[in-house]
Design a protein around this motif. Sequence first.
Motif, PDB file in Angstrom:
ATOM      1  N   VAL A 190       0.998  -1.230  -0.092  1.00 47.49           N
ATOM      2  CA  VAL A 190      -0.030  -0.020  -0.073  1.00 47.49           C
ATOM      3  C   VAL A 190       0.842   1.251  -0.098  1.00 47.49           C
ATOM      4  N   GLU A 191       0.343   2.207  -0.201  1.00 46.41           N
ATOM      5  CA  GLU A 191       1.103   3.521  -0.205  1.00 46.41           C
ATOM      6  C   GLU A 191       1.004   3.985   1.270  1.00 46.41           C
ATOM      7  N   SER A 192       1.856   5.146   1.673  1.00 45.95           N
ATOM      8  CA  SER A 192       1.856   5.567   2.735  1.00 45.95           C
ATOM      9  C   SER A 192       2.126   6.999   2.789  1.00 45.95           C
ATOM     10  N   THR A 214      -2.045   6.480   3.461  1.00 48.50           N
ATOM     11  CA  THR A 214      -3.169   5.720   2.613  1.00 48.50           C
ATOM     12  C   THR A 214      -4.393   5.907   3.388  1.00 48.50           C
ATOM     13  N   ALA A 251      -9.156   1.424   4.565  1.00 49.65           N
ATOM     14  CA  ALA A 251      -8.393   0.381   3.739  1.00 49.65           C
ATOM     15  C   ALA A 251      -7.375  -0.438   4.592  1.00 49.65           C
ATOM     16  N   LEU A 252      -6.749   0.360   5.462  1.00 46.83           N
ATOM     17  CA  LEU A 252      -5.814  -0.233   6.294  1.00 46.83           C
ATOM     18  C   LEU A 252      -6.629  -1.169   7.370  1.00 46.83           C
ATOM     19  N   ILE A 262       1.431  -6.096   5.732  1.00 46.67           N
ATOM     20  CA  ILE A 262       1.498  -4.918   4.886  1.00 46.67           C
ATOM     21  C   ILE A 262       2.741  -4.312   4.783  1.00 46.67           C
ATOM     22  N   THR A 316       4.598  -1.225   2.667  1.00 47.31           N
ATOM     23  CA  THR A 316       4.447   0.458   2.187  1.00 47.31           C
ATOM     24  C   THR A 316       5.393   0.819   1.417  1.00 47.31           C
ATOM     25  N   TYR A 369      -2.794  -2.391  -3.048  1.00 46.94           N
ATOM     26  CA  TYR A 369      -3.749  -1.484  -3.126  1.00 46.94           C
ATOM     27  C   TYR A 369      -3.436  -0.201  -3.318  1.00 46.94           C
ATOM     28  N   LEU A 370      -3.845   0.679  -4.454  1.00 46.57           N
ATOM     29  CA  LEU A 370      -3.357   1.814  -4.805  1.00 46.57           C
ATOM     30  C   LEU A 370      -4.438   2.809  -5.087  1.00 46.57           C
ATOM     31  N   GLN A 392      -4.867  10.990  -4.890  1.00 43.70           N
ATOM     32  CA  GLN A 392      -4.817   9.936  -3.952  1.00 43.70           C
ATOM     33  C   GLN A 392      -5.188  10.549  -2.344  1.00 43.70           C
TER      34      GLN A 392
END
Length: 484
Positions: free
Chosen positions: A201-203, A205, A209-210, A220, A222, A249-250, A255
């Motif tokens: 995942v992005e950080s 985010t 979702a988390l 997970i 990041t 997951y993006l 964003q």
Amino acid sequence: MTSQVRGGQLARLLGQWHALPGRRRSPDYAALAAAVRGLIADGRLPLGVRLPAERELAEALRISRTTVTAAYRELRESGHLTSRRGAGSWTTLPGGHRVASSGLWTPQDDLDMIDLGIAALAAPPELIPATRAATEDLPRYLGSAGYHPTGIIELREAIARSYADRGLPTSPEQIMVTNGTQHALDLVLRLALAPGGSVLVESPTYPNALAALAARRARIATHGLAVDAAWDADLLLASIRQSRPKLAYLIPDFQNPTGHLMPVELRERLVGAAHAAGTDLVIDESFVDLPLDGTPVPPPAATFDRHSRVITIGGLSKPYWGGLRIGWVRASAPQVQRLAAARIGVDMSSPVLDQLVAVHLLAEASTIVAARRAQLAHQRDALLAALAERLPQWRVTVPRGGVTLWVELDGPISSALARAAEEVGVRLAPGPRFGLDGTLERFLRLPFTLPAADLIEAVQRIAAVRYDLDRAGRPQWREPSVIA
């Protein structure tokens, strides 16, 4: 089984509790109670967790047991602690409150609270006529049982057309209607991710979702986003190639929370890297309809997908209204059928009337969304101007779309600022809520979904609180604890 926090653990979470805003005006027990309430408010102390015994916490904090006893009593009186003789004391929320999307408890009747924890707009005026028109369409469905696991055909056709209009040919068989985007994500995770599976995942985010990934006990990793440069293409692609996560997951379109927009070249390379690594991409397009200032939006990531590696989720919550729980999944037709089979054990289908309302709203999309974009651009500019005037030391990158600012503060004060702002009637979502490990204390998400006057008033209150934090003579800021 109720979990328990030990005295030393709670002491680390409390940190410099005796230096919180207002400390000099409060006795020790009141300051301790306020600090515990703050931990509950920002989500670092979960609900239902058992607190240490009074003597144990007193020893960990090196204070008298009488002080802890009085603090626990105040927490019980405020509704943040429930105690039973012989069983201990555990964290709760006051009666008549709810947990908002920000994770902070919200008084139901608090009319003076400016809630900046929720990044969503109020309903558009077109909702009422759309609802009336939907009730006129409803009789066509009353002769059946009303269960449509993939959604009614009119809505799936409308969603498919919206993708085609963006250059991505889509059939109704590739669409499944869900009860919001979060529900769509949950169903995709049930299908595509085994418990304990690896996810990138992005950080920062989206916090919910988390939460969904945590419910699947996902492992997970990041990819950090910069304030200005957004995704580092080489690092992102290397992360996928090297770690080969089962799923990524993006949020490439404005964003959440940074507002960044992924360039088209990276989208194409991302899909190629995912295919080579055997990684499924879950692309969240919640904000794709909300470009501002005429910003062109690149084609969907699924445009470059030739191997059914991209699953796209979206919904009506952000461009239309969160109270209309309509979302969707776009995937291959076989994947949609598998999702529908998995859904039977969850909720069967979405409400028919809500789907009919969505059909009428999408028919007016050009008018509704254009008005939303103009409204958001005005409110964004008002918020930016207020920040520049009252908090010029804060750093903000102007987002090209979406509904939020990701603000870099002048120190690691996000959680403390959120606690203090609550006392002056502003609810904030501090930076650590958008990450995994208690970091991001230098950041704050500020949505511009409220009227401009409310945003300006909120900034004035936040600025006063920020000034008071300095006047209170706070010592050095402690590095946030990592909570496993």
